[in-house]
Scaffold this motif. Structure first.
Motif, PDB file in Angstrom:
ATOM      1  N   ALA A 222      50.975  40.799 -83.221  1.00 44.00           N
ATOM      2  CA  ALA A 222      50.853  39.639 -82.333  1.00 44.00           C
ATOM      3  C   ALA A 222      49.645  38.832 -82.762  1.00 44.00           C
ATOM      4  O   ALA A 222      48.576  39.384 -83.000  1.00 44.00           O
ATOM      5  N   SER A 223      49.841  37.535 -82.865  1.00 42.14           N
ATOM      6  CA  SER A 223      48.725  36.677 -83.274  1.00 42.14           C
ATOM      7  C   SER A 223      48.675  35.439 -82.389  1.00 42.14           C
ATOM      8  O   SER A 223      49.539  34.570 -82.454  1.00 42.14           O
ATOM      9  N   MET A 224      47.654  35.396 -81.531  1.00 43.77           N
ATOM     10  CA  MET A 224      47.488  34.264 -80.622  1.00 43.77           C
ATOM     11  C   MET A 224      46.476  33.310 -81.230  1.00 43.77           C
ATOM     12  O   MET A 224      45.327  33.683 -81.475  1.00 43.77           O
ATOM     13  N   ASP A 225      46.946  32.106 -81.508  1.00 46.06           N
ATOM     14  CA  ASP A 225      46.042  31.082 -82.033  1.00 46.06           C
ATOM     15  C   ASP A 225      45.475  30.321 -80.836  1.00 46.06           C
ATOM     16  O   ASP A 225      46.182  29.527 -80.201  1.00 46.06           O
ATOM     17  N   LYS A 230      49.357  28.654 -79.735  1.00 51.32           N
ATOM     18  CA  LYS A 230      50.644  29.202 -80.179  1.00 51.32           C
ATOM     19  C   LYS A 230      50.540  30.695 -80.441  1.00 51.32           C
ATOM     20  O   LYS A 230      49.586  31.169 -81.057  1.00 51.32           O
ATOM     21  N   LEU A 231      51.554  31.404 -79.979  1.00 53.39           N
ATOM     22  CA  LEU A 231      51.637  32.843 -80.202  1.00 53.39           C
ATOM     23  C   LEU A 231      52.704  33.122 -81.261  1.00 53.39           C
ATOM     24  O   LEU A 231      53.843  32.674 -81.128  1.00 53.39           O
ATOM     25  N   GLU A 254      54.712  28.843 -72.664  1.00 59.72           N
ATOM     26  CA  GLU A 254      55.952  28.085 -72.821  1.00 59.72           C
ATOM     27  C   GLU A 254      56.679  28.487 -74.104  1.00 59.72           C
ATOM     28  O   GLU A 254      56.053  28.789 -75.124  1.00 59.72           O
ATOM     29  N   GLU A 255      57.996  28.453 -74.057  1.00 62.25           N
ATOM     30  CA  GLU A 255      58.797  29.017 -75.133  1.00 62.25           C
ATOM     31  C   GLU A 255      58.544  28.308 -76.467  1.00 62.25           C
ATOM     32  O   GLU A 255      58.607  28.931 -77.524  1.00 62.25           O
ATOM     33  N   HIS A 256      58.248  27.013 -76.439  1.00 61.65           N
ATOM     34  CA  HIS A 256      58.014  26.302 -77.702  1.00 61.65           C
ATOM     35  C   HIS A 256      56.701  26.730 -78.355  1.00 61.65           C
ATOM     36  O   HIS A 256      56.476  26.461 -79.531  1.00 61.65           O
ATOM     37  N   ASN A 257      55.847  27.389 -77.576  1.00 64.21           N
ATOM     38  CA  ASN A 257      54.584  27.870 -78.132  1.00 64.21           C
ATOM     39  C   ASN A 257      54.669  29.321 -78.609  1.00 64.21           C
ATOM     40  O   ASN A 257      53.656  29.937 -78.927  1.00 64.21           O
ATOM     41  N   ILE A 258      55.861  29.871 -78.596  1.00 65.57           N
ATOM     42  CA  ILE A 258      56.046  31.246 -79.060  1.00 65.57           C
ATOM     43  C   ILE A 258      56.974  31.229 -80.270  1.00 65.57           C
ATOM     44  O   ILE A 258      58.051  30.632 -80.232  1.00 65.57           O
TER      45      ILE A 258
END
Lengths: 807, 284
Positions: A222-225, A230-231, A254-258
């Motif tokens: 898992a990489s959270m920027d 963005k994940l 939000e789904e677009h950020n995953i």
């Protein structure tokens, strides 16, 4: 740009390597050279490692967790517990079955190996040292590993979080350890038939607990920027889009950020469908630390905690006339789900498609009830190389038919023949609610019996029994018969969804100007060879060589939404989407060709890789030419480009079937068996790549061999898992694996665009009863009715001993 | 599956290895092929602070056959046993047994010495060495000594070897009589459900020597003097073999595990012992 090379039609077909071609797997170049890219191959700058403190107890209260010493271990950065996750609402997570599951132990543990704390460290070694330093105080509680005992009035309460909630996700709960009751069919009519039948055979058939045990265990990075919010989540996901949606719903991101990416996956077999605490903890740890966090199970973690399969106690009653015509089937299942209900079934089917348990037979009336039960075992209940609970159903009916044959004193092959659904009865409506699409069981059966010289085998077996009785041999001969019918390709959105996500699938195709293409799908290969076979489907549809088509899956930022790969759904659903998208391409190509050839659309006909003017075979445009023109020639009324997308909602499931025969020698004194012959006839409808089908059948049969003959997840009374390593959990090597003879008939699915049905799971579904029936059959002459799997040496020995064969 | 921190030593001669063992006491263990010790360390069931790898000590490897005596260096691998032509003549039972140990990958690494010295009742070589009446050569700070394989094993993982001693070699007389190693296992790589080595020498239709030893049927290997004695002086007829099997099964004490309960193991042991004797007699 006109391609005028004279080439025969046959050569053009050959060159495409389309449907039916024995095309070599394009994936193998990288896999056989060790160049695959699996989750554990992913390395990111600053990446941390997380791993779990796990419960040594099957049922205990967690009195306290002291992380002080662990945090002092060099390299350990954080230790997460339920208390840390609770403020985020992430100490529990929803399961795919409408239940919820602890991410980290919230006050108690329900099975051995349950996740208690998550240690985050700079490397795996530090994490392992940190785990050892976490001090957890437990207070042991009474353990229940038997689902029947779990339902006794005074059984300990396992799920205190559900106390007082007498309605679950699938209706009323009858007891504090009860999950659901699922009923199908006509109870009264079935019981009436049983009451008036000439013969009723009754038996308890247990399909033991086992595990998919993929070569690669589960894991993720898992990489959270934190800069762009963005994940990115790499993981061993059989359903990357579903995981993205679930992560979004759980985390609020939000789904677009995953972005979820399934890289190469080393086998799944159902084990990698669900969501695991490791995924949630890795995401949280990445958010907390601002660094990428990797979690990868070891083999013991995988076997002991991530999704198991089966554990179904199936009580059956089968009624028949004295001539052997089956008149009714009754079944009650006690389903052991472990500590949480984490099955991966379509929402409306808490016992999956177990109601396919009428099998290949025309049974006029049937009734099925399934009770799901909580016990102190690991959660799961996934479809291990089968569609949802289909292998349980196939094992159940194929054992019941054998037991009925014993009751009637009939030959089991003949009993099957007189009860098969006939070819002219399709589409066939089963008593438990399915519409079988197509089949020709009698043809397959007769071909199989002839191939092994069934009459000759029975004669040899009878002679062997006599020789055994005379003391001339200590080996018996078993002939294991199976005719199975699967239900795969879930499924029609009107009745199939997981967590509300409709079970359609998708394909998006982009043709490049020079006549090559990329196709992206919502599925993900775990070894099935999608990059090979989907290109073949497309090659036949659009007339470009499979070698010129890239197939890409697994990246939710690029692939169209789909529900993933399990339950043999890739070919029936995404394969259909591929064909349909291909047809959209071809429809536009036809308009382009008509313009180029200055004829009406209807004056053209499709011929392998080109459109030809009817009656003028010298006038044509190849797909390659059309592709170039689509981008580079202004065509009135048409947009430039050649792309298509299809979201396919299947009108029905597909129903692959097959006839398997196993001939087995059994040493009565030691319980050792030897497979002398295994014949597998599969009918999976249209055959896309015979070589890949053969590979799938070999692999599935070998897993079936494992399950039937030794593989199990076993617990002692204290809930200790006794089979947590490959020393005790049986995975066959080449040495234990027999030779398989494969064969086929072809009965296309009438509703699938190319008639394909799916094959990856058939050999497991049909193989298990074939091996098990061979063991039972060897002892039939001595009075054996039923003996539970796995048929390892001591259990076979126990059969012989119980029948008095040791003198 | 991550071991705790440890120091790794790789001495070049036996004296240096002994010195390391003396220095670190019970915190040190020698490493041969690593197929027992490394998994135990990864499971954190064995805590070893100092690992003394013997692989650089050339003197410890190799097979010598001289004057009717076979000497096998402790670091000789199972694979070496299988491919050694002279050994196949001098003690064919070893090759037959080595082929039934694990799989080729393990046999390339696993050593005879490690297998013999560790005292794991599941290992095949201890029973074989008892069957062959082998001598184990131990070296420690006070010099070298010899222990009979039949006296070496005390209990599971408990042997006559002191913590600061190293098994350097194993020797036994050339044995070209009838032989057999019978092993029932659940799968490749598994320990025996029951295994038995049998050596039988026949002269003029009469058994002149016999040795029977069993693997994984007690917490140590079991050599049954009575079983051998039941055959010697007979024509190895059914009655004699019955007596030998009865004596051998009387000497074992298997425990229940995932392979099955005691009654099953006792029964299978009887079958396996009988098959081993019958096959050895047929080759004698």
């Amino acid at each position: 740009m006109t391609d005028q090379t004279p080439i025969s039609r046959e050569d053009r077909v050959e060159k495409l390597k389309g449907v039916g071609s024995q095309r070599k797997r394009v994936e193998d170049a990288r896999f056989t050279q060790g160049k695959g890219n699996y989750v554990d191959d992913i390395k990111m700058p600053g990446m941390l490692f997380g791993d779990f403190v796990r419960s040594p107890y099957a049922h205990a209260r967690v009195v306290s967790i002291n992380t002080e010493a662990a945090l002092k271990v060099p390299g350990v950065l954080a230790v997460l517990t339920a208390a840390d996750l609770a403020p985020l609402g992430l100490h529990w997570m929803p399961t795919l079955a409408g239940d919820k599951q602890m991410v980290l132990a919230d006050g108690k543990v329900l099975y051995q190996g349950q996740e208690v704390a998550f240690v985050v460290a700079t490397d795996r070694y530090a994490a392992a040292d940190g785990i050892e330093a976490v001090e957890v105080e437990y207070s042991e509680l009474p353990v229940v590993v038997d689902p029947f005992k779990a339902l006794l009035p005074d059984a300990p309460v396992l799920r205190e979080d559900l106390e007082g909630k007498m309605v679950g996700a699938h209706g009323p709960r009858k007891h504090h350890n009860h999950i659901f009751t699922w009923e199908q069919g006509d109870k009264d009519a079935t019981e009436a038939v049983l009451a008036g039948a000439d013969v009723v055979a009754e038996e308890m058939v247990y399909y033991h607990r086992t595990h998919p045990c993929p070569l690669e265990p589960c894991g993720c990075v898992a990489s959270m920027d934190k800069v762009n919010g963005k994940l990115t989540l790499y993981g061993t996901f059989q359903a990357p889009h579903a995981i993205r949606t679930v992560v979004s719903l759980i985390s609020g991101i939000e789904e677009h950020n995953i972005r979820v990416i399934s890289p190469d996956i080393g086998g799944g077999f159902g084990n990698k469908v669900g969501a695991y605490p490791g995924y949630v903890c890795s995401v949280v740890a990445s958010i907390v630390t601002g660094k990428p966090v990797k979690w990868v199970e070891d083999r013991m973690d995988n076997l002991m905690t991530t999704a198991f399969a089966r554990d179904y106690w199936m009580k059956g009653k089968i009624a028949a006339t004295k001539e052997g015509k089956i008149t009714g089937l009754w079944c009650h299942v006690t389903a052991d789900h472990g500590g949480f209900d984490a099955c991966a079934d379509p929402t409306k089917f808490p016992a999956g498609f177990f109601n396919i348990c009428t099998g290949s037979y025309d049974i006029p009336v049937a009734y099925l009830a399934v009770d799901g039960v909580y016990t102190n075992k690991a959660p799961g209940g996934v479809a291990y190389r089968c569609s949802f609970r289909v292998t349980e159903a196939a094992y159940f009916i194929e054992r019941m038919v054998e037991i009925l044959a014993i009751e009637l004193g009939m030959d089991a092959a003949e009993l099957r023949r007189i009860n098969f659904i006939k070819a002219d009865q399709f589409p066939y409506h089963s008593a438990l609610g399915w519409e079988y699409d197509s089949g020709d069981y009698h043809t397959a059966w007769d071909k199989a019996l002839a191939a092994v010289d069934y009459e000759g085998l029975r004669k040899e077996q009878a002679e062997r029994v006599e020789a055994f009785k005379r003391g001339e041999t200590r080996k018996l001969l078993g002939i294991g018969l199976t005719h199975f019918t699967e239900i795969v390709g879930a499924g029609p959105v009107k009745n199939c969804d997981i967590l509300g996500l409709g079970m359609f699938d998708s394909c998006e195709i982009r043709i490049h100007p020079t006549g090559s293409a990329i196709a992206r799908l919502g599925t993900i290969s775990q070894g099935q060879g999608h990059a090979t076979t989907f290109a073949q489907i497309l090659a036949s549809e659009i007339g470009l060589p499979a070698d010129s088509i890239t197939v890409e899956e697994g990246d939710t930022d690029t692939a169209p939404y789909g529900l993933g790969t399990y339950g043999s759904r890739s070919t029936p659903v995404a394969g259909a989407a591929t064909a349909m998208a291909g047809r959209k391409i071809r429809a536009k190509a036809q308009m382009i060709a008509a313009y180029l050839l200055e004829v009406h659309d209807n004056d053209l006909e499709w011929d392998v890789d080109r459109f030809v003017v009817k009656g003028a075979p010298e006038r044509f445009k190849t797909m390659k030419e059309i592709a170039f023109a689509s981008y580079n020639q202004a065509i009135p009324g048409l947009e430039p480009g050649l792309e298509a997308v299809s979201y396919y909602d299947p009108p029905n499931m597909t129903y692959p079937f097959g006839a398997y025969i196993c001939v087995m020698e059994i040493d009565v004194d030691t319980g050792v068996h030897e497979i002398r012959q295994f014949y597998a006839l599969d009918d999976c409808g249209t055959r896309i790549n015979p070589m890949i089908i053969e590979g799938q059948v070999h692999g599935g049969l070998t897993e079936a061999l494992a399950i039937a003959m030794g593989q199990e997840i076993a617990y002692d009374e204290m809930g200790n898992c006794k089979t947590g390593t490959l020393m005790d959990f049986f995975v066959p090597t080449a040495w234990e694996t027999p030779h398989y003879t494969t064969d086929h008939t072809t009965t296309p699915s009438p509703h699938h665009p190319i008639g394909a049905k799916g094959v990856g799971e058939s050999p497991n579904v049909g193989g298990v009863p074939a091996f098990s029936n061979a063991v039972h059959d060897a002892f039939r002459a001595f009075g054996l009715r039923q003996s539970h799997m796995p048929h390892d040496h001591w259990r076979i020995w126990k059969i012989a001993n119980g029948l008095g064969l040791h003198g | 599956m991550i071991p705790a921190r440890f120091e790794y030593h790789r001495p070049a001669d036996v004296a240096s290895a002994i010195a390391l063992l003396s220095e670190h006491g019970d915190e040190a263990r020698v490493l041969a092929g690593g197929h027992s010790l490394i998994p135990m360390m990864k499971l954190r069931m064995a805590a070893v602070s100092h690992l003394v790898d013997l692989q650089d000590i050339a003197d410890l490897s190799g097979i010598r056959i001289e004057g009717g005596r076979v000497t096998i260096g402790a670091m000789t691998t199972q694979h070496d046993l299988i491919v050694h032509d002279g050994l196949a003549q001098a003690a064919p039972i070893l090759r037959e047994a080595a082929l039934q140990i694990a799989d080729p990958q393990v046999r390339y690494m696993g050593t005879v010495g490690g297998n013999v010295a560790n005292g794991d009742p599941g290992n095949d070589m201890p029973g074989l060495m008892q069957c062959l009446d082998a001598t184990l050569h131990l070296v420690g700070p006070d010099g070298s000594r010899e222990v009979a394989a039949r006296d070496y094993y005390e209990a599971a993982y408990m042997t006559a070897r002191a913590d600061d001693e190293i098994l350097t070699a194993i020797s036994f007389d050339v044995n070209t009589g009838g032989y057999a190693y019978e092993k029932q296992k659940r799968k490749i790589g598994d320990y025996a459900t029951a295994a038995c080595g049998a050596l039988v020498t026949m002269e003029g239709g009469t058994c002149t020597a016999a040795s029977i030893a069993m693997t994984n049927l007690a917490d140590t290997p079991i050599w049954s003097e009575e079983a051998g004695a039941a055959l010697v002086g007979t024509a190895c007829d059914t009655a004699a073999i019955d007596a030998a099997v009865a004596a051998a099964t009387a000497a074992i004490d298997p425990t229940e595990d995932n392979r099955g309960p005691v009654a099953f193991k006792m029964h299978v042991a009887g079958i396996i012992i009988r098959r081993a004797i019958l096959r050895a007699v047929s080759r004698a």
